[in-house]
Scaffold this motif. Structure first.
Motif, PDB file in Angstrom:
ATOM      1  N   PRO A  60       0.902  -1.250   0.018  1.00  0.00           N
ATOM      2  CA  PRO A  60       0.089  -0.062  -0.236  1.00  0.00           C
ATOM      3  C   PRO A  60       0.889   1.097  -0.047  1.00  0.00           C
ATOM      4  O   PRO A  60       0.911   2.179   1.003  1.00  0.00           O
ATOM      5  N   ARG A  61       1.589   1.537  -1.203  1.00  0.00           N
ATOM      6  CA  ARG A  61       2.415   2.711  -1.167  1.00  0.00           C
ATOM      7  C   ARG A  61       2.538   3.168  -2.730  1.00  0.00           C
ATOM      8  O   ARG A  61       2.242   2.271  -3.531  1.00  0.00           O
ATOM      9  N   TRP A  62       2.736   4.350  -3.068  1.00  0.00           N
ATOM     10  CA  TRP A  62       3.050   4.356  -4.308  1.00  0.00           C
ATOM     11  C   TRP A  62       4.318   4.113  -4.756  1.00  0.00           C
ATOM     12  O   TRP A  62       5.267   4.499  -3.989  1.00  0.00           O
ATOM     13  N   GLY A  63       4.621   3.190  -5.754  1.00  0.00           N
ATOM     14  CA  GLY A  63       5.721   2.613  -5.952  1.00  0.00           C
ATOM     15  C   GLY A  63       7.092   3.384  -6.518  1.00  0.00           C
ATOM     16  O   GLY A  63       8.016   3.497  -6.083  1.00  0.00           O
ATOM     17  N   PHE A  64       6.332   4.739  -7.365  1.00  0.00           N
ATOM     18  CA  PHE A  64       7.430   5.703  -7.758  1.00  0.00           C
ATOM     19  C   PHE A  64       8.093   6.535  -6.709  1.00  0.00           C
ATOM     20  O   PHE A  64       9.082   7.190  -6.834  1.00  0.00           O
ATOM     21  N   LEU A  65       7.437   6.368  -5.479  1.00  0.00           N
ATOM     22  CA  LEU A  65       8.156   7.301  -4.489  1.00  0.00           C
ATOM     23  C   LEU A  65       9.099   6.421  -3.683  1.00  0.00           C
ATOM     24  O   LEU A  65      10.024   7.021  -2.710  1.00  0.00           O
ATOM     25  N   LEU A  66       8.947   5.317  -3.829  1.00  0.00           N
ATOM     26  CA  LEU A  66      10.022   4.277  -2.973  1.00  0.00           C
ATOM     27  C   LEU A  66      11.433   4.452  -3.624  1.00  0.00           C
ATOM     28  O   LEU A  66      11.456   4.220  -5.047  1.00  0.00           O
ATOM     29  N   SER A  67      12.482   4.762  -2.749  1.00  0.00           N
ATOM     30  CA  SER A  67      13.785   4.781  -3.335  1.00  0.00           C
ATOM     31  C   SER A  67      14.722   3.816  -3.493  1.00  0.00           C
ATOM     32  O   SER A  67      15.653   3.541  -4.372  1.00  0.00           O
ATOM     33  N   GLU A  68      14.329   2.676  -2.401  1.00  0.00           N
ATOM     34  CA  GLU A  68      15.159   1.335  -2.468  1.00  0.00           C
ATOM     35  C   GLU A  68      14.583   0.445  -1.714  1.00  0.00           C
ATOM     36  O   GLU A  68      13.430   0.426  -1.177  1.00  0.00           O
ATOM     37  N   SER A  69      14.940  -0.969  -2.054  1.00  0.00           N
ATOM     38  CA  SER A  69      14.258  -2.129  -1.514  1.00  0.00           C
ATOM     39  C   SER A  69      15.276  -3.165  -1.165  1.00  0.00           C
ATOM     40  O   SER A  69      16.439  -3.201  -2.030  1.00  0.00           O
ATOM     41  N   ALA A  70      15.277  -4.075  -0.478  1.00  0.00           N
ATOM     42  CA  ALA A  70      16.307  -5.096  -0.105  1.00  0.00           C
ATOM     43  C   ALA A  70      15.123  -6.324   0.263  1.00  0.00           C
ATOM     44  O   ALA A  70      14.429  -5.916   1.263  1.00  0.00           O
ATOM     45  N   PHE A  71      15.734  -7.582   0.066  1.00  0.00           N
ATOM     46  CA  PHE A  71      15.084  -8.778   0.546  1.00  0.00           C
ATOM     47  C   PHE A  71      16.026  -9.310   1.945  1.00  0.00           C
ATOM     48  O   PHE A  71      17.205  -9.131   1.596  1.00  0.00           O
ATOM     49  N   GLY A  72      15.503  -9.823   2.855  1.00  0.00           N
ATOM     50  CA  GLY A  72      16.344 -10.374   4.073  1.00  0.00           C
ATOM     51  C   GLY A  72      15.212 -11.256   4.920  1.00  0.00           C
ATOM     52  O   GLY A  72      14.045 -11.671   4.546  1.00  0.00           O
ATOM     53  N   ARG A  73      15.677 -11.741   5.887  1.00  0.00           N
ATOM     54  CA  ARG A  73      15.029 -12.192   7.042  1.00  0.00           C
ATOM     55  C   ARG A  73      14.971 -11.500   8.328  1.00  0.00           C
ATOM     56  O   ARG A  73      15.854 -10.776   8.574  1.00  0.00           O
ATOM     57  N   ALA A  74      13.761 -11.513   9.126  1.00  0.00           N
ATOM     58  CA  ALA A  74      13.571 -11.294  10.182  1.00  0.00           C
ATOM     59  C   ALA A  74      13.158 -12.302  11.232  1.00  0.00           C
ATOM     60  O   ALA A  74      12.136 -12.500  11.450  1.00  0.00           O
ATOM     61  N   GLY A  75      14.365 -12.933  11.818  1.00  0.00           N
ATOM     62  CA  GLY A  75      13.771 -14.131  12.419  1.00  0.00           C
ATOM     63  C   GLY A  75      13.382 -15.290  11.605  1.00  0.00           C
ATOM     64  O   GLY A  75      14.165 -15.731  10.939  1.00  0.00           O
ATOM     65  N   ASN A  76      12.373 -15.956  11.792  1.00  0.00           N
ATOM     66  CA  ASN A  76      11.830 -17.056  11.199  1.00  0.00           C
ATOM     67  C   ASN A  76      11.061 -16.400   9.844  1.00  0.00           C
ATOM     68  O   ASN A  76      10.378 -17.554   9.510  1.00  0.00           O
ATOM     69  N   GLN A  77      11.002 -15.320   9.552  1.00  0.00           N
ATOM     70  CA  GLN A  77       9.907 -14.908   8.448  1.00  0.00           C
ATOM     71  C   GLN A  77      10.932 -14.314   7.417  1.00  0.00           C
ATOM     72  O   GLN A  77      11.899 -13.269   7.790  1.00  0.00           O
ATOM     73  N   PRO A  78      10.636 -14.372   6.164  1.00  0.00           N
ATOM     74  CA  PRO A  78      11.099 -13.531   5.006  1.00  0.00           C
ATOM     75  C   PRO A  78      10.411 -12.065   5.220  1.00  0.00           C
ATOM     76  O   PRO A  78       9.162 -11.999   5.536  1.00  0.00           O
ATOM     77  N   VAL A  79      11.235 -10.977   4.831  1.00  0.00           N
ATOM     78  CA  VAL A  79      10.768  -9.820   5.007  1.00  0.00           C
ATOM     79  C   VAL A  79      11.385  -8.929   3.496  1.00  0.00           C
ATOM     80  O   VAL A  79      12.471  -9.291   2.892  1.00  0.00           O
ATOM     81  N   LEU A  80      10.661  -8.097   3.403  1.00  0.00           N
ATOM     82  CA  LEU A  80      11.219  -6.861   2.188  1.00  0.00           C
ATOM     83  C   LEU A  80      11.139  -5.512   2.918  1.00  0.00           C
ATOM     84  O   LEU A  80      10.088  -5.214   3.317  1.00  0.00           O
ATOM     85  N   ALA A  81      12.339  -4.987   2.792  1.00  0.00           N
ATOM     86  CA  ALA A  81      12.517  -3.622   3.453  1.00  0.00           C
ATOM     87  C   ALA A  81      12.376  -2.768   2.153  1.00  0.00           C
ATOM     88  O   ALA A  81      12.938  -2.853   1.250  1.00  0.00           O
ATOM     89  N   THR A  82      11.643  -1.575   2.403  1.00  0.00           N
ATOM     90  CA  THR A  82      11.536  -0.583   1.407  1.00  0.00           C
ATOM     91  C   THR A  82      11.784   0.791   2.103  1.00  0.00           C
ATOM     92  O   THR A  82      11.521   1.010   3.468  1.00  0.00           O
ATOM     93  N   ARG A  83      12.068   1.895   1.212  1.00  0.00           N
ATOM     94  CA  ARG A  83      12.676   3.149   2.021  1.00  0.00           C
ATOM     95  C   ARG A  83      11.963   4.126   1.062  1.00  0.00           C
ATOM     96  O   ARG A  83      11.837   4.241  -0.260  1.00  0.00           O
ATOM     97  N   GLN A  84      11.317   5.154   1.929  1.00  0.00           N
ATOM     98  CA  GLN A  84      10.566   6.302   1.400  1.00  0.00           C
ATOM     99  C   GLN A  84      10.849   7.465   2.331  1.00  0.00           C
ATOM    100  O   GLN A  84      10.587   7.631   3.315  1.00  0.00           O
ATOM    101  N   GLY A  85      11.968   8.318   1.846  1.00  0.00           N
ATOM    102  CA  GLY A  85      12.392   9.489   2.417  1.00  0.00           C
ATOM    103  C   GLY A  85      12.765   8.915   3.872  1.00  0.00           C
ATOM    104  O   GLY A  85      14.057   8.327   3.881  1.00  0.00           O
ATOM    105  N   GLY A  86      12.560   9.646   4.949  1.00  0.00           N
ATOM    106  CA  GLY A  86      13.000   8.974   6.392  1.00  0.00           C
ATOM    107  C   GLY A  86      12.307   7.970   6.851  1.00  0.00           C
ATOM    108  O   GLY A  86      12.532   7.740   8.105  1.00  0.00           O
ATOM    109  N   GLU A  87      11.495   7.050   6.194  1.00  0.00           N
ATOM    110  CA  GLU A  87      11.076   5.823   6.961  1.00  0.00           C
ATOM    111  C   GLU A  87      11.525   4.595   6.118  1.00  0.00           C
ATOM    112  O   GLU A  87      11.361   4.588   4.769  1.00  0.00           O
ATOM    113  N   VAL A  88      11.757   3.759   6.936  1.00  0.00           N
ATOM    114  CA  VAL A  88      12.063   2.323   6.197  1.00  0.00           C
ATOM    115  C   VAL A  88      11.124   1.330   6.753  1.00  0.00           C
ATOM    116  O   VAL A  88      10.829   1.330   8.037  1.00  0.00           O
TER     117      VAL A  88
END
Length: 749
Positions: free
Chosen positions: A584-612
């Protein structure tokens, strides 16, 4: 003979002046001048490493003189060559509006002023000097002169305040308030009898017109007292934009440009010797960054003044370009059209050096589109092939001035980004124009198991090189499909905005986003059949919503054994081209993304300005929000000391977050804003590679946060970094915004 580098331990400008008087080769001296401000901020033992890193990136000829072994060996380079020689003697807090150069007592000075109300005065050689405070508004005009054998610097601001200074000591002189209007240009002029006066052009906001009690004019002031000696008045209702001084025989004449007229006065008598109507002066140049300049030069032994005019072309006369028309100062009726320019560029300043006219040409338009190539500029010697391409990635050049240092022509430029650059204006320099700049790096493995590097460019092409040797092995890009110019955009709109690479089931994939009309493109590189797309799609799959937005944030990863591609706010299966989840974000406003894990679950990290944000990539469910400094950039995930870690560039720090707990674990301080980063496992260690706004590529121990090496120092901010292990050796890659790519083979200490 072994080079004596003990001067590197000297403090202050003595370091550079001592090197010049010694036996340092020219390339090493240039490297030292490029690095000087940051070099002096380091303790003596670290300076050699930093100087070597600067030489690797911008002065490779100097490496032979720095024979002491370092942790990183330059393995190969590609993309653009080193930038034209320049230094950055000053930075302002906001746009720079005026710049001037002067030479006194064997020293060359650069003065600059802008919206931060400060005049920054620097020695052009060692970049030292004071900040002169006292103005209460944006500094709009500057000029150097010599009065009674003493150097003087004059400055004028938007409130109408005129001040003078001693450039050798920084001491202030007189202060005067202009009556009506504000200074738009300044020049020192010599009248009969050898007296020197300060000429101050008076103009008004936004090419505006004076009120009933105001007038456009040139005030001639006594530079010692500030008293008004004479006022040279324009026609009623006119305003003055720029000044130029020339000699006509024994007389000194002053040319002044208004929005509609060119005036010429004899400064000794105050007599107006000529007026020329110029109804076609280019009227939007001031809105683009600065007022149309007057270009004073010498043709056929006689001084002529050039004016930038607008040319409208048939048949519909809606297409405009720019042209310089030269007028003889002793007969303004004699006009000679000269060099033409397109509507997005034009001349900024000119000078005469060694009997030749020299002209700086730069683009004036600032569209604000982040993916467009930054400002371009060239110093041109009309009629001679000695052009100097300036690597002026400063958004927009707002002011410039030629000068001389040790008899060598140099140029000071000022930009909207607050920087002041001092260039070698004499040594020819050409862009390679391989890729027109840099827009990202991504590592992948070929089908044969060889490591490869994808290099994003500003020309919508992704170059593919062997990661070990730097040899070009291929390329992909929408131009190859024959559709690179289907939409009505300039060539600079066709750029690689985002780039990611990965391997799925042993096959390499590359995702790139470029021309805004095509969304995200997916390629299978180095294959006989280009891409993996349908037959009618020219060798690519295009992802995107109804608007086919072109996102910057791209990343490959996996979740529960399924390969995924994050493109903006959408998560796709790159094999089936199925949309797996929508964030639920405007895709063109996201500057970066990265896949990884947080404990036992997969996660996707995204960045928009001062919020990750952390998301479940299979469902799009929001997990966690983290606050960072929006001034920084760089986002990646990995595992450090048994923790799942999110690494984020946050201002002048890299923040390491425990992804499972959502807590900040450690932070790594830098000397400049972090622009990119990468984590790599090498043997039993986890290493962090960072790039910063001041051009530094550095290697860190991710566990102890100890800096291990400074590998390279570009003249431009670092756009992207990457690292991998090849045959047991660590290889680190860095790309500048300008498009230069370097690879180092590193012996990790």
């Amino acid at each position: 003979m072994t080079l004596d580098l003990t001067l590197l331990n000297e403090a202050g400008p003595a370091l550079l002046r001592g090197a010049l008087g010694g036996s340092w080769p020219p390339a090493l001296l240039r490297a030292c001048r490029r690095a000087l401000p940051r070099l002096l901020a380091l303790p003596g033992p670290e300076r050699l490493e930093f100087l070597r890193a600067t030489a690797a990136a911008e002065e490779p000829e100097a490496l032979a003189a720095l024979d002491a072994a370092g942790p990183g060996t330059l393995a190969w380079e590609t993309g653009e060559r080193p930038t034209a020689f320049h230094v950055c003697p000053a930075r302002h807090d906001g746009p720079v509006r005026a710049v001037a150069m002067g030479e006194f007592d064997g020293r060359t000075f650069v003065a600059s002023g802008g919206d931060d109300h400060v005049v920054r005065l620097r020695d052009a050689f060692d970049q030292s000097g004071p900040d002169l405070e006292g103005h209460t508004a944006s500094v709009q005009a500057l000029a150097f002169g010599v009065v009674d054998g003493r150097p003087v610097l004059a400055s004028g601001d938007h409130d109408g305040t005129i001040r003078t200074w001693n450039p050798l000591t920084g001491a202030s002189g007189f202060t005067r308030d202009a009556t009506g209007g504000h200074p738009t240009a300044m020049a020192f002029v010599e009248v009969e009898g050898g007296q020197v006066l300060l000429a101050v052009a008076i103009g008004f906001d936004n090419r505006g017109f004076p009120d009933a009690d105001e007038d456009g004019r040139v005030d001639l002031l006594d530079p010692a007292t500030g008293e008004l000696v004479r006022a040279l008045r324009a026609e009623e209702g006119d305003a003055i934009l720029d000044l130029a001084v020339a000699k006509l025989g024994e007389r000194t004449v002053l040319a002044a440009l208004s929005p509609y007229e060119l005036y010429v006065w004899d400064v000794t008598t105050g007599e107006r010797t000529g007026t020329a109507e110029l109804s076609d002066v280019w009227d939007d140049m001031e809105q683009d960054g600065f007022a149309p300049p007057l270009l004073m030069g010498v043709w056929n032994g006689r001084p002529e003044v050039g004016v930038v005019v607008r040319i409208e072309h048939p048949p519909d006369y809606t297409v405009r370009s720019r042209e310089v028309v030269y007028l003889k100062l002793d007969d303004l009726r004699h006009r000679t059209p000269s060099q033409g320019f397109d509507r997005q560029e034009g001349p900024v300043t000119t000078t005469t050096h060694a009997g030749r006219n020299v002209l700086l040409v730069a683009n004036h338009t600032d569209t604000g589109r982040a993916w467009e190539r930054p400002a371009k500029a060239v110093i041109t010697h009309p009629g001679h092939e000695t052009d100097v391409d300036l690597d002026a990635d400063t958004r927009l050049i707002t002011a410039a001035a030629f000068g001389s240092m040790d008899g060598h022509l140099c140029l000071a430029t000022a930009g909207l980004d607050g920087t002041v650059q001092l260039w070698d204006a004499q040594t020819p320099h050409r862009h390679r124009r391989i890729g027109y700049g840099g827009s990202g790096l991504a590592l992948f493995t070929t089908a044969q198991g060889a490591p490869a590097l994808a290099v994003g460019t500003h020309s919508d092409t992704v170059l593919l090189v062997d990661a070990a040797s730097g040899e070009k092995i291929g390329s992909v890009g929408c131009r190859q499909s024959g559709r690179g110019h289907d939409c009505d955009l300039s060539p600079y709109d066709h750029c690689c905005r985002g780039l990611a690479a990965g391997n799925v089931a042993g096959r390499p994939y590359i995702a790139s986003s470029g021309c805004a009309a095509y969304g995200t493109m997916l390629w299978q590189p180095l294959n006989k059949v280009r891409g993996i797309a349908r037959k009618d799609d020219g060798g690519r799959v295009t992802f995107g919503g109804m608007d086919h937005s072109s996102p910057t944030a791209l990343a490959f990863g996996d979740a529960d054994g399924r390969a995924l591609l994050a493109a903006g706010a959408d998560v796709w299966d790159p094999v089936t081209q199925e949309c797996v989840a929508k964030l639920p974000r405007w895709g063109f406003l996201l500057s970066e993304s990265a896949f990884g894990r947080a404990g036992n679950q997969p996660v996707l990290a995204t960045r928009q300005g001062g919020e990750v944000d952390l998301w479940n990539p299979l469902t799009g469910r929001h997990i966690l929000a983290l606050s960072v400094d929006d001034a920084g950039a760089g986002l990646t995930m990995g595992r450090i000391a048994g923790r799942d870690v999110l690494a984020v560039g946050s201002g002048r720090y890299v923040h390491l977050w425990d992804a499972a707990a959502g807590e900040r674990w450690e932070w790594v301080p830098h000397t400049s804003t972090v622009t990119c980063l990468s984590l790599v496992e090498h043997g039993n260690r986890v290493l962090l590679v960072t790039g910063t706004e001041d051009g530094t590529v550095a290697l860190w121990d991710a566990v102890s946060q100890r800096r291990l090496a400074v590998l390279g120092v570009f003249a431009r901010p670092v756009r992207s970094v990457a690292a991998t292990t090849i045959r047991g050796n660590l290889h680190v890659y860095g790309q500048s915004h300008y498009g230069r790519v370097l690879a180092w083979r590193v012996d990790v200490p």
